[in-house]
Scaffold this motif. Structure first.
Motif, PDB file in Angstrom:
ATOM      1  N   SER B  97       0.821  -1.212   0.000  1.00 61.92           N
ATOM      2  CA  SER B  97       0.000   0.000   0.000  1.00 61.92           C
ATOM      3  C   SER B  97       0.855   1.261   0.000  1.00 61.92           C
ATOM      4  N   PHE B  98       1.984   1.221   0.692  1.00 57.18           N
ATOM      5  CA  PHE B  98       2.844   2.407   0.759  1.00 57.18           C
ATOM      6  C   PHE B  98       4.248   2.041   0.288  1.00 57.18           C
ATOM      7  N   PRO B  99       4.431   1.861  -1.034  1.00 57.12           N
ATOM      8  CA  PRO B  99       5.724   1.374  -1.531  1.00 57.12           C
ATOM      9  C   PRO B  99       6.869   2.359  -1.299  1.00 57.12           C
ATOM     10  N   ASP B 100       6.559   3.627  -1.037  1.00 57.15           N
ATOM     11  CA  ASP B 100       7.634   4.610  -0.916  1.00 57.15           C
ATOM     12  C   ASP B 100       8.226   4.682   0.488  1.00 57.15           C
ATOM     13  N   VAL B 101       7.492   4.121   1.434  1.00 54.13           N
ATOM     14  CA  VAL B 101       7.978   4.200   2.816  1.00 54.13           C
ATOM     15  C   VAL B 101       9.011   3.095   3.040  1.00 54.13           C
ATOM     16  N   SER B 102       9.981   3.405   3.897  1.00 56.40           N
ATOM     17  CA  SER B 102      11.069   2.447   4.142  1.00 56.40           C
ATOM     18  C   SER B 102      10.542   1.149   4.753  1.00 56.40           C
ATOM     19  N   ILE B 103      11.152   0.036   4.362  1.00 52.38           N
ATOM     20  CA  ILE B 103      10.756  -1.278   4.863  1.00 52.38           C
ATOM     21  C   ILE B 103      10.972  -1.380   6.373  1.00 52.38           C
ATOM     22  N   VAL B 104      11.972  -0.660   6.860  1.00 56.96           N
ATOM     23  CA  VAL B 104      12.255  -0.707   8.308  1.00 56.96           C
ATOM     24  C   VAL B 104      11.045  -0.190   9.081  1.00 56.96           C
ATOM     25  N   ILE B 105      10.485   0.918   8.594  1.00 61.85           N
ATOM     26  CA  ILE B 105       9.302   1.473   9.254  1.00 61.85           C
ATOM     27  C   ILE B 105       8.135   0.504   9.145  1.00 61.85           C
ATOM     28  N   HIS B 106       8.005  -0.128   7.975  1.00 59.64           N
ATOM     29  CA  HIS B 106       6.928  -1.114   7.803  1.00 59.64           C
ATOM     30  C   HIS B 106       7.030  -2.234   8.820  1.00 59.64           C
ATOM     31  N   ILE B 107       8.258  -2.721   9.008  1.00 59.01           N
ATOM     32  CA  ILE B 107       8.435  -3.848   9.935  1.00 59.01           C
ATOM     33  C   ILE B 107       8.082  -3.416  11.355  1.00 59.01           C
ATOM     34  N   ILE B 108       8.513  -2.221  11.733  1.00 58.92           N
ATOM     35  CA  ILE B 108       8.197  -1.743  13.087  1.00 58.92           C
ATOM     36  C   ILE B 108       6.691  -1.558  13.243  1.00 58.92           C
ATOM     37  N   LEU B 109       6.055  -0.994  12.207  1.00 59.37           N
ATOM     38  CA  LEU B 109       4.597  -0.812  12.274  1.00 59.37           C
ATOM     39  C   LEU B 109       3.882  -2.160  12.356  1.00 59.37           C
ATOM     40  N   SER B 110       4.406  -3.161  11.632  1.00 59.41           N
ATOM     41  CA  SER B 110       3.797  -4.490  11.711  1.00 59.41           C
ATOM     42  C   SER B 110       3.824  -4.983  13.149  1.00 59.41           C
ATOM     43  N   GLY B 111       4.947  -4.724  13.818  1.00 61.28           N
ATOM     44  CA  GLY B 111       5.034  -5.075  15.236  1.00 61.28           C
ATOM     45  C   GLY B 111       3.952  -4.376  16.037  1.00 61.28           C
ATOM     46  N   GLY B 112       3.743  -3.094  15.740  1.00 59.34           N
ATOM     47  CA  GLY B 112       2.726  -2.335  16.457  1.00 59.34           C
ATOM     48  C   GLY B 112       1.329  -2.898  16.235  1.00 59.34           C
ATOM     49  N   PHE B 148      -6.625 -15.230   7.454  1.00 55.16           N
ATOM     50  CA  PHE B 148      -5.726 -14.838   6.367  1.00 55.16           C
ATOM     51  C   PHE B 148      -5.906 -15.723   5.141  1.00 55.16           C
ATOM     52  N   ASN B 149      -6.469 -16.920   5.334  1.00 53.60           N
ATOM     53  CA  ASN B 149      -6.786 -17.772   4.203  1.00 53.60           C
ATOM     54  C   ASN B 149      -8.058 -17.338   3.508  1.00 53.60           C
ATOM     55  N   LYS B 150      -9.012 -16.914   4.335  1.00 54.05           N
ATOM     56  CA  LYS B 150     -10.371 -16.721   3.869  1.00 54.05           C
ATOM     57  C   LYS B 150     -10.579 -15.358   3.225  1.00 54.05           C
ATOM     58  N   VAL B 151     -10.078 -14.329   3.867  1.00 53.79           N
ATOM     59  CA  VAL B 151     -10.337 -12.970   3.389  1.00 53.79           C
ATOM     60  C   VAL B 151      -9.269 -12.588   2.390  1.00 53.79           C
ATOM     61  N   SER B 152      -9.668 -12.475   1.128  1.00 54.60           N
ATOM     62  CA  SER B 152      -8.639 -12.316   0.092  1.00 54.60           C
ATOM     63  C   SER B 152      -8.054 -10.900   0.072  1.00 54.60           C
ATOM     64  N   TRP B 153      -8.699  -9.973   0.781  1.00 59.82           N
ATOM     65  CA  TRP B 153      -8.116  -8.628   0.868  1.00 59.82           C
ATOM     66  C   TRP B 153      -6.703  -8.689   1.452  1.00 59.82           C
ATOM     67  N   PHE B 154      -6.496  -9.623   2.355  1.00 61.05           N
ATOM     68  CA  PHE B 154      -5.189  -9.709   3.029  1.00 61.05           C
ATOM     69  C   PHE B 154      -4.081 -10.096   2.057  1.00 61.05           C
ATOM     70  N   TYR B 155      -4.396 -10.946   1.049  1.00 62.80           N
ATOM     71  CA  TYR B 155      -3.344 -11.279   0.087  1.00 62.80           C
ATOM     72  C   TYR B 155      -3.580 -10.603  -1.259  1.00 62.80           C
ATOM     73  N   ASN B 156      -4.211  -9.435  -1.172  1.00 63.81           N
ATOM     74  CA  ASN B 156      -4.428  -8.610  -2.371  1.00 63.81           C
ATOM     75  C   ASN B 156      -5.052  -9.395  -3.522  1.00 63.81           C
ATOM     76  N   TYR B 157      -5.962 -10.306  -3.224  1.00 64.31           N
ATOM     77  CA  TYR B 157      -6.737 -11.051  -4.218  1.00 64.31           C
ATOM     78  C   TYR B 157      -5.873 -11.824  -5.201  1.00 64.31           C
ATOM     79  N   SER B 158      -4.679 -12.226  -4.788  1.00 69.41           N
ATOM     80  CA  SER B 158      -3.820 -12.977  -5.709  1.00 69.41           C
ATOM     81  C   SER B 158      -4.411 -14.368  -5.902  1.00 69.41           C
ATOM     82  N   ALA B 159      -4.189 -14.914  -7.095  1.00 68.92           N
ATOM     83  CA  ALA B 159      -4.834 -16.177  -7.462  1.00 68.92           C
ATOM     84  C   ALA B 159      -4.335 -17.331  -6.608  1.00 68.92           C
ATOM     85  N   SER B 160      -3.036 -17.317  -6.259  1.00 73.27           N
ATOM     86  CA  SER B 160      -2.463 -18.436  -5.522  1.00 73.27           C
ATOM     87  C   SER B 160      -2.801 -18.391  -4.039  1.00 73.27           C
TER      88      SER B 160
END
Lengths: 272, 358
Positions: B97-112, B148-160
């Protein structure tokens, strides 16, 4: 007889103040059993107040009411001039009431120092981030409270076992560490549930000395339950006697000793 | 002879409450850090990174997280895999969703985000204890994986139904995606491990740690000295899940790159991390590392000995591994509940007096 509700000075020169805690018509029931029946008494600031009575008289229940474990069905608890609403034990602790337990309730997995430091938890409120970085407030508080704890450790003469895990200590020392933890909280009112249970004469002497010293030096008000009559009569300023959930005597040790109802409860009485 | 505390006097309470009170420990800590940061990245290759070092570092974070909850606060949790999945999917959604933000911040936010989810699942802990709480967290595990299996929003509706980590860089070096080099993978995990371990250590030696341990050792006594049990347990769940979330995010983004939730974050993972802290040592940060190292290295060593050296079939060795881990768990639970960390502590105590017996 002295008028108990006004401040006075004891024979050994201690200042006894106003009413600190006032229990009014407390009734506590467990289902159909009435553990405490309509008991009223007060505790004055600076005094040592003992609660005695035969087994099952409701002494520990009374202590549990004061410390917030049980909320009585009837009656009011007044503390420092204010009526206390029903509270959880941790809220009562924050009002400044600390206690020890009949069967030691220490944190066995922690060192003596950490155990006593837990007594200071209410004096520490550094935020999560400060603690995570161990900078600023968290570090400052740790040092300040450590100083306070070291004073208690000195006072109770347990310096040598500071870093020992509590699980390794003998019984008498555990009791002393538990007292240290309660004292570290700097309570207004200290509740001791059988502080000398299971101790030998020497340990009892030590413990009595500590109780008197705490009362004398910090001016802490103490309410204690004890079975050793010699200790109770020597230590306390006033004594409450309970039997079957009722209060049967209240007054100075001498008054209680000569109270016929108390003698009957302890020695038994012939029914005709 | 090196390991001495005589003459190592402390003159302030700060010095006395530091992480490594003994000078030799302190030097060794710095030496290990220096080696890990300055030597290993230059000699690491793909095999070492993928088979041992990167999973070890990531599991170490997860084990630290679970150790805070189970080892320090005494709340048994079997939801680790589910919470790691929360971290992984949070990281994936943030990355895409936010490709421009640093991955480090993403990882910390995931923790949050995981911390918030963990605290929500921690709510029953006020009412239920022990086995019952374990079962409640087990529900979290199954529910989250199902979600996470059921709601496809979580995996961005990918086919696999899989999530794939897109390439992200730190200081111009790719750390996720197929072009990542082994040393970059290793280094980003190492930075997170180091920071997490220091934070965990600071939290556990301070007043929050004492709050947790008081709840663990005797919750009634803790309440009587003024610990609010709900707050203590929820902070333990939140902080623990924070670390587990970071571990999950790293596991997905840096280590695996592509994840299918049931496979990567199933109940197996919950048990694996729990075994790590049991073998490593409950209530010890070092134990988390020891347990993670042990259970990451064990299969590799067994494969080396069994398959490569003795020529046994692979499935036989895999079964042997289960047997050995099971036996070890029983051994540690009965003989040494404080795990490898306690053995290490005992060894150090002996070393203090060495060469004299006492």
């Amino acid at each position: 007889m002295k008028d108990m509700l006004t401040p006075y000075v004891t024979d050994d020169g201690r200042q006894i103040g106003e009413t600190l805690m006032d229990m009014r018509n407390i009734t506590l029931r467990f289902g159909g059993v009435e553990a405490i029946k309509d008991i009223s008494f007060n505790i004055q600031e600076g005094e040592i107040r003992a609660i005695i009575g035969p087994n099952g008289a409701g002494k520990s229940s009374m202590l549990n009411v004061i410390s917030g474990f049980y909320n009585p069905q009837e009656g009011e608890v007044w503390f420092r001039g204010k009526k206390r609403p029903p509270m959880k034990p941790f809220q009562v602790a924050r009002l400044g009431i600390a206690r020890t337990f009949q069967n030691i309730a220490l944190f066995e997995g922690m060192s003596v120092l950490d155990n006593v430091m837990t007594g200071r938890l209410n004096h520490m409120n550094a935020g999560l981030f400060s603690q995570a970085l161990w900078k600023g407030r968290a570090e400052r508080e740790e040092t300040e409270n450590r100083e306070a704890v070291e004073r208690v450790i000195d006072f109770l003469e347990i310096q040598a076992i500071r870093k020992t895990p509590v699980g390794r200590l003998p019984y008498g020392l555990k009791k002393r560490v538990e007292l240290a933890r309660a004292l570290a909280a700097e309570p207004k009112l200290l509740l001791l549930d059988e502080p000398m249970a299971g101790m030998n004469v020497e340990e009892k002497e030590d413990m009595s000395r500590f109780i008197l010293d705490v009362n004398d030096e910090f001016g802490t008000t103490i309410a204690l339950i004890e079975h050793d009559m010699g200790v109770v009569m020597d230590l306390s300023d006033r004594v409450i006697v309970m039997d079957y959930g009722r209060k049967i005597g209240d007054g100075t040790p001498d008054e209680v000793r000569n109270n016929q109802e108390v003698i009957d409860a302890y020695l038994g009485v012939a029914h005709d | 002879m090196l390991y001495r505390e005589a003459g190592d006097f402390k003159t302030s309470y700060q010095e006395d409450s530091q992480t490594f009170p003994i000078a030799f420990d302190r030097y060794r800590y710095w030496a290990v850090l220096a080696f890990a940061f300055l030597v290993v990245p230059f000699v690491i290759n793909d095999y070492w990174a993928n088979a041992i070092l990167v999973p070890f570092l990531i599991y170490a974070i997860a084990a630290i997280g679970l150790n805070i909850l189970t080892g320090y606060c005494g709340q048994v949790s079997l939801g680790t895999g589910g919470f790691m999945a929360v971290g992984a999917y949070a990281c994936y959604k943030l990355m895409t969703s936010f490709p421009d933000v640093s991955i480090v911040i993403h990882i910390i936010l995931s923790g949050g985000i995981t911390a918030a989810v963990g605290a929500a699942f921690g709510l029953p802990s006020l009412r239920i204890k022990g086995f019952y709480l374990a079962v409640a967290t087990l529900a979290a595990q199954f529910f989250l994986v199902w979600l996470f299996n059921k709601v496809s929003w979580f995996y961005n509706y990918s086919a696999s139904g899989q999530i794939n980590a897109p390439e992200r860089t730190v200081f111009g070096v790719p750390v996720t995606g197929p072009n990542t080099e082994a040393w970059a993978q290793y280094l980003i995990c190492l930075v997170f491990v180091t920071v997490c371990a220091i934070i965990a250590r600071n939290l556990t030696r301070g007043s929050l740690g004492r709050t947790w341990m008081s709840i663990r050792d005797m919750d009634i006594a803790a309440e009587i000295i003024g610990v609010n049990p709900l707050k203590a347990k929820l902070t333990a769940f939140a902080v623990s899940s924070f670390f587990i979330g970071i571990a999950g995010a790293l596991f997905f983004a840096v280590y695996l790159g592509a994840v299918e939730v049931g496979e990567a974050f199933g109940i197996q993972k919950s048990f694996l991390v729990l075994f790590m802290i049991i073998i490593g040592g409950l209530g010890s940060i070092f134990g988390s590392f020891a347990g993670a190292a042990f259970l990451v290295v064990l299969p590799v060593v067994l494969k080396l000995i069994g398959v490569d050296l003795l020529g046994w079939p692979t499935d036989l060795v895999a079964h042997f591994q289960l047997v050995i881990v099971g036996a070890l768990i029983m051994f540690f639970l009965i003989k040494e509940p404080h795990g490898l960390a306690q053995l290490w502590r005992l060894a150090k105590e002996k070393l203090r007096l060495w060469p004299f017996p006492y």
